[in-house]
Motif scaffolding. Structure first.
Motif, PDB file in Angstrom:
ATOM      1  N   ILE A  49     -32.991 -60.840   7.192  1.00  0.00           N
ATOM      2  CA  ILE A  49     -33.709 -59.599   6.918  1.00  0.00           C
ATOM      3  C   ILE A  49     -32.732 -58.467   6.599  1.00  0.00           C
ATOM      4  CG2 ILE A  49     -33.784 -58.891   9.355  1.00  0.00           C
ATOM      5  CD1 ILE A  49     -36.695 -57.959   8.790  1.00  0.00           C
ATOM      6  N   SER A  50     -33.036 -57.716   5.541  1.00  0.00           N
ATOM      7  CA  SER A  50     -32.186 -56.591   5.149  1.00  0.00           C
ATOM      8  C   SER A  50     -32.423 -55.427   6.110  1.00  0.00           C
ATOM      9  CB  SER A  50     -32.507 -56.149   3.725  1.00  0.00           C
ATOM     10  OG  SER A  50     -33.794 -55.545   3.667  1.00  0.00           O
ATOM     11  N   SER A  51     -31.566 -54.425   6.024  1.00  0.00           N
ATOM     12  CA  SER A  51     -31.703 -53.276   6.917  1.00  0.00           C
ATOM     13  C   SER A  51     -32.999 -52.521   6.665  1.00  0.00           C
ATOM     14  CB  SER A  51     -30.509 -52.337   6.751  1.00  0.00           C
ATOM     15  OG  SER A  51     -29.347 -52.939   7.259  1.00  0.00           O
ATOM     16  N   ASP A  52     -33.337 -52.321   5.392  1.00  0.00           N
ATOM     17  CA  ASP A  52     -34.589 -51.635   5.062  1.00  0.00           C
ATOM     18  C   ASP A  52     -35.784 -52.412   5.619  1.00  0.00           C
ATOM     19  OD1 ASP A  52     -33.173 -49.715   3.782  1.00  0.00           O
ATOM     20  OD2 ASP A  52     -33.767 -50.260   1.762  1.00  0.00           O
ATOM     21  N   GLU A  53     -35.764 -53.712   5.454  1.00  0.00           N
ATOM     22  CA  GLU A  53     -36.862 -54.542   5.960  1.00  0.00           C
ATOM     23  C   GLU A  53     -36.909 -54.517   7.483  1.00  0.00           C
ATOM     24  OE1 GLU A  53     -36.858 -57.856   2.331  1.00  0.00           O
ATOM     25  OE2 GLU A  53     -35.513 -58.048   4.056  1.00  0.00           O
ATOM     26  N   TYR A  54     -35.740 -54.544   8.109  1.00  0.00           N
ATOM     27  CA  TYR A  54     -35.649 -54.507   9.567  1.00  0.00           C
ATOM     28  C   TYR A  54     -36.251 -53.211  10.111  1.00  0.00           C
ATOM     29  CZ  TYR A  54     -33.380 -54.015  14.150  1.00  0.00           C
ATOM     30  OH  TYR A  54     -33.127 -53.812  15.485  1.00  0.00           O
ATOM     31  N   ILE A  55     -35.895 -52.077   9.503  1.00  0.00           N
ATOM     32  CA  ILE A  55     -36.419 -50.784   9.949  1.00  0.00           C
ATOM     33  C   ILE A  55     -37.916 -50.710   9.702  1.00  0.00           C
ATOM     34  CG2 ILE A  55     -36.272 -48.287   9.683  1.00  0.00           C
ATOM     35  CD1 ILE A  55     -33.784 -49.526  10.908  1.00  0.00           C
ATOM     36  N   ASN A  56     -38.366 -51.218   8.558  1.00  0.00           N
ATOM     37  CA  ASN A  56     -39.801 -51.198   8.263  1.00  0.00           C
ATOM     38  C   ASN A  56     -40.584 -52.051   9.237  1.00  0.00           C
ATOM     39  OD1 ASN A  56     -40.410 -49.385   6.239  1.00  0.00           O
ATOM     40  ND2 ASN A  56     -39.902 -50.775   4.589  1.00  0.00           N
ATOM     41  N   LEU A  57     -40.033 -53.197   9.618  1.00  0.00           N
ATOM     42  CA  LEU A  57     -40.691 -54.042  10.607  1.00  0.00           C
ATOM     43  C   LEU A  57     -40.875 -53.278  11.915  1.00  0.00           C
ATOM     44  CD1 LEU A  57     -41.779 -56.744  11.626  1.00  0.00           C
ATOM     45  CD2 LEU A  57     -39.412 -57.463  12.047  1.00  0.00           C
ATOM     46  N   LYS A  58     -39.854 -52.550  12.320  1.00  0.00           N
ATOM     47  CA  LYS A  58     -39.948 -51.742  13.526  1.00  0.00           C
ATOM     48  C   LYS A  58     -41.045 -50.680  13.392  1.00  0.00           C
ATOM     49  CE  LYS A  58     -36.316 -53.181  16.013  1.00  0.00           C
ATOM     50  NZ  LYS A  58     -36.351 -53.536  17.462  1.00  0.00           N
ATOM     51  N   LEU A  59     -41.132 -50.043  12.209  1.00  0.00           N
ATOM     52  CA  LEU A  59     -42.149 -49.025  11.984  1.00  0.00           C
ATOM     53  C   LEU A  59     -43.556 -49.614  11.998  1.00  0.00           C
ATOM     54  CD1 LEU A  59     -40.615 -46.719   9.211  1.00  0.00           C
ATOM     55  CD2 LEU A  59     -41.131 -46.102  11.581  1.00  0.00           C
ATOM     56  N   TYR A  60     -43.734 -50.769  11.375  1.00  0.00           N
ATOM     57  CA  TYR A  60     -45.058 -51.398  11.361  1.00  0.00           C
ATOM     58  C   TYR A  60     -45.513 -51.736  12.775  1.00  0.00           C
ATOM     59  CZ  TYR A  60     -44.889 -51.891   6.262  1.00  0.00           C
ATOM     60  OH  TYR A  60     -44.836 -51.641   4.919  1.00  0.00           O
ATOM     61  N   LYS A  61     -44.606 -52.208  13.613  1.00  0.00           N
ATOM     62  CA  LYS A  61     -44.957 -52.516  15.003  1.00  0.00           C
ATOM     63  C   LYS A  61     -45.314 -51.235  15.761  1.00  0.00           C
ATOM     64  CE  LYS A  61     -42.271 -56.784  15.447  1.00  0.00           C
ATOM     65  NZ  LYS A  61     -41.131 -57.472  16.121  1.00  0.00           N
ATOM     66  N   TYR A  62     -44.583 -50.176  15.479  1.00  0.00           N
ATOM     67  CA  TYR A  62     -44.885 -48.883  16.103  1.00  0.00           C
ATOM     68  C   TYR A  62     -46.283 -48.418  15.702  1.00  0.00           C
ATOM     69  CZ  TYR A  62     -44.696 -43.812  16.892  1.00  0.00           C
ATOM     70  OH  TYR A  62     -44.976 -42.524  17.275  1.00  0.00           O
ATOM     71  N   PHE A  63     -46.565 -48.456  14.408  1.00  0.00           N
ATOM     72  CA  PHE A  63     -47.861 -47.972  13.937  1.00  0.00           C
ATOM     73  C   PHE A  63     -49.007 -48.904  14.336  1.00  0.00           C
ATOM     74  CE2 PHE A  63     -45.302 -45.369  10.919  1.00  0.00           C
ATOM     75  CZ  PHE A  63     -45.805 -44.146  11.314  1.00  0.00           C
ATOM     76  N   TYR A  64     -48.711 -50.158  14.603  1.00  0.00           N
ATOM     77  CA  TYR A  64     -49.756 -51.052  15.115  1.00  0.00           C
ATOM     78  C   TYR A  64     -50.241 -50.539  16.473  1.00  0.00           C
ATOM     79  CZ  TYR A  64     -52.434 -55.225  16.181  1.00  0.00           C
ATOM     80  OH  TYR A  64     -53.469 -56.078  16.490  1.00  0.00           O
ATOM     81  N   ASP A  65     -49.308 -50.124  17.332  1.00  0.00           N
ATOM     82  CA  ASP A  65     -49.697 -49.535  18.608  1.00  0.00           C
ATOM     83  C   ASP A  65     -50.464 -48.235  18.395  1.00  0.00           C
ATOM     84  OD1 ASP A  65     -48.589 -51.514  20.221  1.00  0.00           O
ATOM     85  OD2 ASP A  65     -46.647 -50.507  20.370  1.00  0.00           O
ATOM     86  N   VAL A  66     -49.972 -47.422  17.466  1.00  0.00           N
ATOM     87  CA  VAL A  66     -50.608 -46.124  17.208  1.00  0.00           C
ATOM     88  C   VAL A  66     -52.059 -46.296  16.751  1.00  0.00           C
ATOM     89  CG1 VAL A  66     -50.579 -44.080  15.713  1.00  0.00           C
ATOM     90  CG2 VAL A  66     -48.444 -44.938  16.689  1.00  0.00           C
ATOM     91  N   TYR A  67     -52.277 -47.193  15.791  1.00  0.00           N
ATOM     92  CA  TYR A  67     -53.615 -47.352  15.225  1.00  0.00           C
ATOM     93  C   TYR A  67     -54.547 -48.163  16.122  1.00  0.00           C
ATOM     94  CZ  TYR A  67     -52.469 -45.100  10.829  1.00  0.00           C
ATOM     95  OH  TYR A  67     -52.145 -44.160   9.878  1.00  0.00           O
ATOM     96  N   SER A  68     -53.995 -48.831  17.116  1.00  0.00           N
ATOM     97  CA  SER A  68     -54.847 -49.552  18.060  1.00  0.00           C
ATOM     98  C   SER A  68     -55.429 -48.616  19.115  1.00  0.00           C
ATOM     99  CB  SER A  68     -54.053 -50.665  18.749  1.00  0.00           C
ATOM    100  OG  SER A  68     -53.052 -50.125  19.603  1.00  0.00           O
TER     101      SER A  68
END
Length: 244
Positions: free
Chosen positions: A80-99
């Motif tokens: 995984i590239s750095s951009d993809e790695y950071i985006n994965l972290k953001l998607y997991k964060y927003f999954y909690d937010v939107y839940s």
């Protein structure tokens, strides 16, 4: 895990900090000056979920499905590239937010999303008319936007940032700094610890995580003493011999 030491060559492009990917020892940075198809990958993801103008989902369930698909896709990438790695972290964060029920979706015709109760962030907004899409859009002040994104990454996503404005400084919410940043610390880096923020499922909001300083493991104290000794007794150009 101790991070390998990397000699960074900073430039004006890195003014908002360099984010570290510990998986393959690569980095990425935020560049808000890019636009269109060349727009910054991380910033684009953040804007899409934190302040959604052109909303492409209509309820919480649909939003969570989109986030789940994105997490699944990026989690399957082997190198995984750095951009993809950071985006994965953001998607997991927003999954909690939107839940969370505290997150308001489709608040009004202009303000589609309200995450302030869930995230604890209340950004400064301004409104402008978009000629192409023929609508009024809500936008965040750029400096405020970058500050919130960095805060989320470091405090809630366990992503570390190397700062440009403070020479040789790493910003983190990790507690085991002497193990993680051992190689950087012996090379005269400073590590600034900011409060960690975690998602409280019961309350549906992100809260500060209180760490008991009396529970610091002995290994951290020993490493701290080692680092202090190396910095005091060994010339900087010889310290690489002590890398872990």
């Amino acid at each position: 895990m101790t991070l390998p030491y990397i000699e960074y060559n900073f430039s004006a492009l890195n003014e908002h900090g360099v984010f570290m990917n510990p998986i393959n020892n690569s980095t990425c940075y935020i560049n808000p000056s890019l636009s269109g198809h060349d727009s910054d990958y991380v910033l684009k993801t953040f804007r899409a979920w934190f302040n959604h103008n052109n909303i492409y989902f209509y309820d919480r369930k649909e939003a969570l499905e989109v986030l789940k698909d994105n997490i699944k896709f990026l989690s399957a990438i082997e190198n995984i590239s750095s951009d993809e790695y950071i985006n994965l972290k953001l998607y997991k964060y927003f999954y909690d937010v939107y839940s969370s029920d505290k997150t308001k979706i489709n608040v009004s015709s202009q303000d589609k999303i309200d995450l302030s109760l869930t995230t604890g962030y209340t950004p400064k907004y301004f409104y402008c008319y978009h000629n192409v899409y023929n609508r009024v859009e809500r936008l965040m002040e750029e400096d405020d936007e970058i500050d919130i994104l960095k805060s989320i990454l470091v405090q809630s996503c366990n992503v570390d940032s190397i700062e440009l404005v403070w020479p040789n400084t790493i910003c983190t919410s990790k507690f085991n700094i002497y193990e993680t940043f051992y190689n950087y610390l012996i090379m005269d880096y400073n590590v600034q610890i900011v409060p960690k923020r975690v998602f409280n499922k019961e309350k549906g909001v992100f809260i500060d995580y209180r760490y008991n300083e009396f529970l610091v493991p002995d290994s951290e104290l020993r490493l701290k003493d080692e680092i202090t000794s190396i910095r005091k007794l060994v010339k900087k150009d010889e310290r690489y011999k002590y890398f872990r």
